[in-house]
Every structure is written in structure tokens, then in C-alpha cells.
Design a protein around this motif. Structure first.
Motif, PDB file in Angstrom:
ATOM      1  N   VAL A 172      37.567   5.259 -30.189  1.00 55.25           N
ATOM      2  CA  VAL A 172      38.385   4.407 -29.144  1.00 55.25           C
ATOM      3  C   VAL A 172      38.688   5.397 -28.051  1.00 55.25           C
ATOM      4  N   ALA A 173      38.997   6.717 -28.252  1.00 59.30           N
ATOM      5  CA  ALA A 173      39.721   7.590 -27.080  1.00 59.30           C
ATOM      6  C   ALA A 173      38.509   8.174 -26.329  1.00 59.30           C
ATOM      7  N   MET A 174      37.203   8.120 -27.094  1.00 59.46           N
ATOM      8  CA  MET A 174      35.888   8.372 -26.196  1.00 59.46           C
ATOM      9  C   MET A 174      35.336   7.035 -25.448  1.00 59.46           C
ATOM     10  N   GLY A 175      36.116   6.099 -25.489  1.00 54.30           N
ATOM     11  CA  GLY A 175      35.618   4.983 -24.728  1.00 54.30           C
ATOM     12  C   GLY A 175      34.468   3.925 -25.522  1.00 54.30           C
ATOM     13  N   TYR A 176      34.606   3.996 -26.781  1.00 58.32           N
ATOM     14  CA  TYR A 176      33.640   3.222 -27.609  1.00 58.32           C
ATOM     15  C   TYR A 176      34.459   1.930 -28.409  1.00 58.32           C
ATOM     16  N   ASP A 177      33.901   0.753 -28.282  1.00 63.30           N
ATOM     17  CA  ASP A 177      34.587  -0.301 -29.082  1.00 63.30           C
ATOM     18  C   ASP A 177      34.264  -0.129 -30.738  1.00 63.30           C
ATOM     19  N   ALA A 178      35.077   0.605 -31.342  1.00 60.38           N
ATOM     20  CA  ALA A 178      35.106   0.945 -32.754  1.00 60.38           C
ATOM     21  C   ALA A 178      35.909  -0.089 -33.439  1.00 60.38           C
ATOM     22  N   LYS A 194      44.505  -0.053 -40.293  1.00 57.79           N
ATOM     23  CA  LYS A 194      43.800   1.062 -39.693  1.00 57.79           C
ATOM     24  C   LYS A 194      43.953   0.794 -38.111  1.00 57.79           C
ATOM     25  N   ILE A 195      43.705  -0.585 -37.623  1.00 56.75           N
ATOM     26  CA  ILE A 195      43.969  -0.751 -36.409  1.00 56.75           C
ATOM     27  C   ILE A 195      45.379  -0.471 -35.953  1.00 56.75           C
ATOM     28  N   THR A 196      46.466  -0.726 -36.449  1.00 55.48           N
ATOM     29  CA  THR A 196      47.607  -0.513 -36.145  1.00 55.48           C
ATOM     30  C   THR A 196      48.104   0.860 -36.115  1.00 55.48           C
ATOM     31  N   VAL A 197      47.445   1.513 -36.976  1.00 57.53           N
ATOM     32  CA  VAL A 197      47.462   3.055 -36.942  1.00 57.53           C
ATOM     33  C   VAL A 197      47.050   3.792 -35.728  1.00 57.53           C
ATOM     34  N   ALA A 198      45.676   3.282 -35.552  1.00 58.46           N
ATOM     35  CA  ALA A 198      44.958   3.873 -34.553  1.00 58.46           C
ATOM     36  C   ALA A 198      45.495   3.541 -33.225  1.00 58.46           C
ATOM     37  N   ARG A 199      45.984   2.471 -32.938  1.00 56.06           N
ATOM     38  CA  ARG A 199      46.794   2.033 -31.632  1.00 56.06           C
ATOM     39  C   ARG A 199      48.160   2.725 -31.361  1.00 56.06           C
ATOM     40  N   GLU A 200      48.741   3.058 -32.578  1.00 56.65           N
ATOM     41  CA  GLU A 200      49.965   3.879 -32.386  1.00 56.65           C
ATOM     42  C   GLU A 200      49.576   5.326 -31.840  1.00 56.65           C
ATOM     43  N   ALA A 201      48.625   5.582 -32.475  1.00 56.63           N
ATOM     44  CA  ALA A 201      48.211   7.241 -32.298  1.00 56.63           C
ATOM     45  C   ALA A 201      47.597   7.158 -30.698  1.00 56.63           C
ATOM     46  N   MET A 251      30.119   8.915 -39.313  1.00 60.03           N
ATOM     47  CA  MET A 251      29.146   9.548 -38.479  1.00 60.03           C
ATOM     48  C   MET A 251      29.020   9.124 -37.212  1.00 60.03           C
ATOM     49  N   ALA A 252      29.447   7.931 -36.880  1.00 61.42           N
ATOM     50  CA  ALA A 252      29.348   7.452 -35.773  1.00 61.42           C
ATOM     51  C   ALA A 252      30.155   8.218 -34.795  1.00 61.42           C
ATOM     52  N   ALA A 253      31.441   8.566 -35.340  1.00 63.21           N
ATOM     53  CA  ALA A 253      32.241   9.533 -34.617  1.00 63.21           C
ATOM     54  C   ALA A 253      31.657  10.948 -34.113  1.00 63.21           C
ATOM     55  N   VAL A 254      30.874  11.494 -35.107  1.00 61.72           N
ATOM     56  CA  VAL A 254      30.270  12.499 -35.245  1.00 61.72           C
ATOM     57  C   VAL A 254      29.129  12.573 -33.967  1.00 61.72           C
ATOM     58  N   LEU A 255      28.356  11.636 -34.218  1.00 59.99           N
ATOM     59  CA  LEU A 255      27.470  11.371 -33.119  1.00 59.99           C
ATOM     60  C   LEU A 255      28.086  11.235 -31.780  1.00 59.99           C
ATOM     61  N   ALA A 256      28.978  10.581 -31.452  1.00 57.60           N
ATOM     62  CA  ALA A 256      29.754  10.673 -30.057  1.00 57.60           C
ATOM     63  C   ALA A 256      30.237  11.918 -29.692  1.00 57.60           C
ATOM     64  N   PHE A 257      30.652  12.697 -30.791  1.00 59.01           N
ATOM     65  CA  PHE A 257      31.081  14.208 -30.610  1.00 59.01           C
ATOM     66  C   PHE A 257      29.954  14.966 -29.993  1.00 59.01           C
ATOM     67  N   ASP A 284      30.306  -2.314 -39.103  1.00 58.18           N
ATOM     68  CA  ASP A 284      29.148  -2.191 -38.334  1.00 58.18           C
ATOM     69  C   ASP A 284      28.378  -1.100 -37.860  1.00 58.18           C
ATOM     70  N   LEU A 285      27.891  -0.107 -38.762  1.00 62.04           N
ATOM     71  CA  LEU A 285      27.181   0.859 -38.230  1.00 62.04           C
ATOM     72  C   LEU A 285      26.142   0.790 -37.426  1.00 62.04           C
ATOM     73  N   VAL A 286      25.209   0.106 -37.907  1.00 60.68           N
ATOM     74  CA  VAL A 286      24.022  -0.148 -36.731  1.00 60.68           C
ATOM     75  C   VAL A 286      24.559  -0.265 -35.295  1.00 60.68           C
ATOM     76  N   GLY A 287      25.441  -1.458 -35.118  1.00 58.92           N
ATOM     77  CA  GLY A 287      26.074  -1.649 -33.697  1.00 58.92           C
ATOM     78  C   GLY A 287      26.721  -0.664 -33.251  1.00 58.92           C
ATOM     79  N   LEU A 288      27.376   0.318 -33.991  1.00 53.08           N
ATOM     80  CA  LEU A 288      28.096   1.463 -33.349  1.00 53.08           C
ATOM     81  C   LEU A 288      27.012   2.510 -32.826  1.00 53.08           C
ATOM     82  N   ILE A 289      26.015   2.852 -33.816  1.00 53.98           N
ATOM     83  CA  ILE A 289      25.002   3.686 -33.529  1.00 53.98           C
ATOM     84  C   ILE A 289      24.252   3.221 -31.964  1.00 53.98           C
ATOM     85  N   ARG A 290      23.992   2.119 -31.949  1.00 56.62           N
ATOM     86  CA  ARG A 290      23.196   1.600 -30.827  1.00 56.62           C
ATOM     87  C   ARG A 290      24.404   1.607 -29.630  1.00 56.62           C
TER      88      ARG A 290
END
Length: 363
Positions: A172-178, A194-201, A251-257, A284-290
Motif C-alpha cells: 500500500v505504501a508503494m501505491g498498490y491495492d493490497a 491486519k488492515i487495522t495494523v497496516a492503516r495505523e502503520a 512475494m508480491a511485495a518482493v516483486l514490487a520491491f 488474491d495472489l494472481v490479482g496482485l501479480i497482475r
């Protein structure tokens, strides 16, 4: 049914290179995010999650653990996915390296240390000191370059509790809809937590628009494993090695990295996972990779529905799904000419050894 299903792209060049032989690299790390109650089942208690990566690494290499006095299995018989990885490694006779990206508990085996640090709780908005991030990245690239001189195919897996949460925040920090797309080792995915933790972060890190620098995103809301795998993959791919990111939605995060630091290396990168992960309806790994970069994505059609032990059949009910490179290393074993049937025979044998370690109870 084919042993391997290709979901995106052309996986054939990776299969050919894996068939010649491969080197497996397990990257381990921890963050204090795993101490958030309920966010992960990778430990009987939150504080024990810091032992999980070290225990996985020790079991993978030794067949037993040194940092914990038990075998890597839940009391009711659900084994670590390192069981699958270890069995596939035994079949192929492939080499294993363990890389410490930053862990609270170090395994008592030979490891390669990137001079990173464990991550803080991402809710603080400062996960890892930026100077440490830069140092670990440089070391990871150097390691990847050298691994590529040893093998033309590098398979990289991970062990980091709560890694899907930190990966979500990073994406999400890199602009992707995760949001609502990350998997879980539990059959009941704690997505709201998870969403609550990520939003606070993201709020505490001051990220209200996409960052351009993935090193900065890791420093603020990421984890040491995203950093290390990305760096190793970039180094190896630059040297022409085929890199298989062995894992699930992390690994979607690694791919974005990789994409944001060295997009040209993506031509040598693919993702290998399990059908359990692909079939996770809460992710949705397939959607993330796309969305990120449509690199080849394949899954191994490994089923435990006919296994004679409940602990193994639990994988069919949504437990674990992936981890410690299980899917990617299984795909690599198939590329080497081994069948799913043979792999399952070795897994069953190794599982029964684990059962003897807990008194022989037939779960």
C-alpha cells in the motif's frame, strides 16, 4: 491433472533451468508486529513467534530443532511447511543456504548474515533504521551476484511470522491495492486486524501518498525479509540466473520491491507457490501479480487429502498453505523429474519421523 499449473506468463524457461539443478536459499527474519495478539498462528504464543524462523531453518537443515525443545509441529499434529521443503530438498539433493535478514532468535546452524536487524512493530511508523536497510540491501545484492555464479537457478523462500501484514503495508505504501488480498496461515484469515495494523502503520509513518523508493517503504512499514529477498533476487538476476520467488502473497511485495529498484531484472524472475495458496478465497495472489508486474506464476498441485494423518490433511482445510519455500521447491523437484507421488511418499515418511519426536501419537 498436471503436477504444475501455470497461472501467468511463460514458466518454461524457469522449468528448464530448474531441471539442471538449483540452489535453495531460505531467508529468515522477525518483526515485533508478530507480537500483536491474533495476527499470526506461527507460534503457540505471540512471544514464541520470534523462535519460529530459527526453528524452521534448523529443521530444514538438520531434521530437528535446537532453539526449541520440540519438533516444529502444533500439539495436534499440524507440521511446519518446512516439512515439504525438506522432503523436496532430500529428493533432489540440492544445496541449502540460510540467510539471516534480521531475527530476534538466531538459529544454531551455519548462516549467512546480511547485517540487518529485526523489524520493530510497524505500527510505530519506523520498522527498520534506514542506514541498516541500506547496508542489508547492499549485502544482499552482493550475495545474489555470488549465488548466480554457483547456480543458474536460485529458489528463494521465507520464514517470517506476520509477514503478510508487513507485506500489505509495504504494498500500500508503494501505491498498490493490497487490502483484503493477503493470505494467512490460518483457515480464518484475520483480515480486519491486519488492515487495522497496516492503516495505523501508514498513518504513523506519515504515508498519505505512494512512495517512490522501496527502501524507504521497507524502512517505515516493511520487514527485513522483503528487503533481503528483493536484494538477493536483484543481484542474482543481474547475473543472468533464473530466480524463483518461492512463497505466497508476501512475494508480491518482493516483486514490487524489485520492480521499483531494477525493473530490467524481472525478465529473470518468476513466482512459485502451492495450489492451497492459489485456492485461498480470502486472498488474491494472481490479482496482485497482475497489478504489479505480470511475471510467470506457477503452483504445485500437491494434495494431502489422501494422507493417512489428520495433521497433514489439515492443509486441505486451509491451515498453513505455504511457507519456507514449500511450493517453489516442490516445483523445482518436479522440474528435476520427480513425481508428485514420490514427493508425497517422502513427505509422509518425514512426517512420521516428526510424530516419533512427540511420542509417536498418531494424529
Amino acid at each position: 491433472m498436471e503436477a504444475v499449473t501455470v497461472h501467468l506468463g511463460d514458466f518454461s524457461s524457469h522449468m528448464r533451468e530448474l531441471g539442471k539443478g538449483f540452489l535453495f536459499t531460505l531467508v529468515i527474519g522477525t518483526t515485533d508486529t508478530s507480537l500483536v495478539p491474533g495476527i499470526t498462528i506461527a507460534g503457540a504464543k505471540p512471544e514464541l513467534t520470534h523462535y519460529t524462523p530459527a526453528a524452521d531453518a534448523e529443521y530444514l537443515v538438520l531434521g530437528r530443532c535446537r532453539v526449541i525443545p520440540t519438533v516444529p509441529m502444533t500439539p495436534d499434529g499440524k507440521p511446519t511447511p518446512a516439512l515439504i521443503t525438506r522432503s523436496a530438498i532430500k529428493l533432489t539433493g540440492s544445496g541449502v543456504l540460510v540467510v539471516n535478514a534480521g531475527t530476534r532468535v538466531r538459529p544454531n546452524i551455519p548462516i549467512i548474515d546480511l547485517q540487518g536487524e529485526p523489524g520493530r512493530d510497524i505500527k510505530t511508523g519506523l520498522a527498520i533504521n534506514r542506514n541498516v536497510v541500506n547496508r542489508a540491501f547492499d549485502n544482499g545484492v552482493i550475495l545474489g551476484e555470488n549465488l548466480a555464479r554457483v547456480s543458474g537457478a536460485i529458489v528463494i523462500g521465507e520464514s517470517i511470522p506476520a509477514g503478510t501484514t508487513t507485506a500489505m503495508a509495504f504494498l500500500v505504501a508503494m501505491g498498490y491495492d493490497a487490502w483484503n488480498k493477503m493470505s494467512s496461515a490460518s483457515p480464518v484469515n484475520p483480515r480486519d486486524l491486519k488492515i487495522t495494523v497496516a492503516r495505523e502503520a501508514l498513518k504513523n509513518a506519515g504515508i498519505d501518498k505512494p512512495l517512490e523508493d522501496p527502501l524507504e517503504a521497507v524502512s517505515r512499514v516493511g520487514d527485513p525479509v522483503i528487503l533481503a529477498i528483493g536484494a538477493i533476487a536483484i543481484g542474482a538476476a543481474r547475473q543472468g540466473a533464473k530466480v524463483l520467488l518461492a512463497g505466497g502473497t508476501q512475494m508480491a511485495a518482493v516483486l514490487a520491491f524489485i520492480k521499483h529498484l531494477d525493473k530490467g531484472t524481472l525478465s529473470n524472475v518468476a513466482i512459485g507457490t502451492t495450489e492451497w495458496l492459489i485456492g485461498d478465497r480470502t486472498a488474491d495472489l494472481v490479482g496482485l501479480i497482475r497489478e504489479i508486474a505480470e511475471v510467470p506464476l506457477a503452483s504445485v498441485n500437491l494434495s494431502f487429502s489422501d494422507m493417512p494423518h489428520e495433521g497433514l490433511r489439515a492443509y486441505e482445510e486451509g491451515f498453513v498453505k505455504e511457507g519456507v519455500g514449500a511450493g517453489g521447491v516442490s516445483i523445482a523437484a518436479i522440474a528435476r523429474g520427480f513425481t508428485i507421488k514420490r514427493l508425497k511418499e517422502v513427505i509422509l515418511g518425514d512426517y512420521r519421523v516428526l510424530l516419533r519426536g512427540v511420542g509417536g501419537i498418531d494424529h
